[in-house]
Design a protein around this motif. Sequence first.
Motif, PDB file in Angstrom:
ATOM      1  N   GLU A  67       0.831  -1.204   0.000  1.00  0.00           N
ATOM      2  CA  GLU A  67       0.000   0.000   0.000  1.00  0.00           C
ATOM      3  C   GLU A  67       0.867   1.256   0.000  1.00  0.00           C
ATOM      4  O   GLU A  67       0.553   2.232  -0.693  1.00  0.00           O
ATOM      5  N   GLU A  68       1.973   1.237   0.745  1.00  0.00           N
ATOM      6  CA  GLU A  68       2.872   2.385   0.758  1.00  0.00           C
ATOM      7  C   GLU A  68       3.515   2.610  -0.607  1.00  0.00           C
ATOM      8  O   GLU A  68       3.700   3.744  -1.045  1.00  0.00           O
ATOM      9  N   THR A  69       3.873   1.511  -1.278  1.00  0.00           N
ATOM     10  CA  THR A  69       4.584   1.603  -2.548  1.00  0.00           C
ATOM     11  C   THR A  69       3.653   1.903  -3.715  1.00  0.00           C
ATOM     12  O   THR A  69       3.974   2.712  -4.590  1.00  0.00           O
ATOM     13  N   SER A  70       2.495   1.249  -3.730  1.00  0.00           N
ATOM     14  CA  SER A  70       1.634   1.304  -4.911  1.00  0.00           C
ATOM     15  C   SER A  70       0.275   1.925  -4.653  1.00  0.00           C
ATOM     16  O   SER A  70      -0.496   2.146  -5.591  1.00  0.00           O
ATOM     17  N   GLY A  71      -0.029   2.213  -3.407  1.00  0.00           N
ATOM     18  CA  GLY A  71      -1.375   2.668  -3.077  1.00  0.00           C
ATOM     19  C   GLY A  71      -1.765   4.031  -3.604  1.00  0.00           C
ATOM     20  O   GLY A  71      -2.781   4.175  -4.297  1.00  0.00           O
ATOM     21  N   PRO A  72      -0.981   5.091  -3.322  1.00  0.00           N
ATOM     22  CA  PRO A  72      -1.436   6.451  -3.642  1.00  0.00           C
ATOM     23  C   PRO A  72      -1.887   6.693  -5.080  1.00  0.00           C
ATOM     24  O   PRO A  72      -2.918   7.337  -5.289  1.00  0.00           O
ATOM     25  N   PRO A  73      -1.192   6.183  -6.133  1.00  0.00           N
ATOM     26  CA  PRO A  73      -1.667   6.478  -7.490  1.00  0.00           C
ATOM     27  C   PRO A  73      -2.889   5.656  -7.904  1.00  0.00           C
ATOM     28  O   PRO A  73      -3.466   5.905  -8.957  1.00  0.00           O
TER      29      PRO A  73
END
Length: 198
Positions: A52-58
């Motif tokens: 979630e930290e790596t891929s979540g925001p976009p």
Amino acid sequence: RLPREANRLVRQVITEHLVRTLTTMTTHDVRIRRATPDDAAALANFGARTFEETSGPPNRPEDVAMYLAATYGPDHQARELADPSRTYYVAEVAGQMAGYALVKWAAAPASVGAPQALEINRFYVDRAFHGAGVAHVLMATCIADGAQRGATAIWLAVWERNPRAIRFYEKCGFRDVGTQRFFVGNDAQTDRVMMREP
């Protein structure tokens, strides 16, 4: 052309040199161990958080939630730990989980072009340890594993919108050989397929 045995020895020397180099690029005392069934819950929590930290925001929250539910959870990781074709490696610093890798024997994309290819299926390091060399030691373990198993190639897939990870894999000797689809929930994304000889 070098004879097959000479080629094998050259690759072995290169691999051993790379592994030695990677394992010295750390500012911490990193311990690598194979995961056990007792690690299922910790791996599930760590994996979901770091994804979630790596891929979540976009990505759309509903797609991330769907992916996490289908991929992570104590029961999911317990099944993977029980699968003899998969091996989890845990990186620890001062007894704390700092990263993990999941390697497995799996059919490789045609672009890899190797009959006996070992896949690094997941590779995550806690943000607190980014740049501290934990990833280098963990990758050295994966590469050494592939060499010991007699893999003719080691491959992985990385999101095309993760330039930091792509640069790291390139430094570890991986090269871009193509693309493949990856679904986060209902969203079809493009991963770069990268490979190296062990």
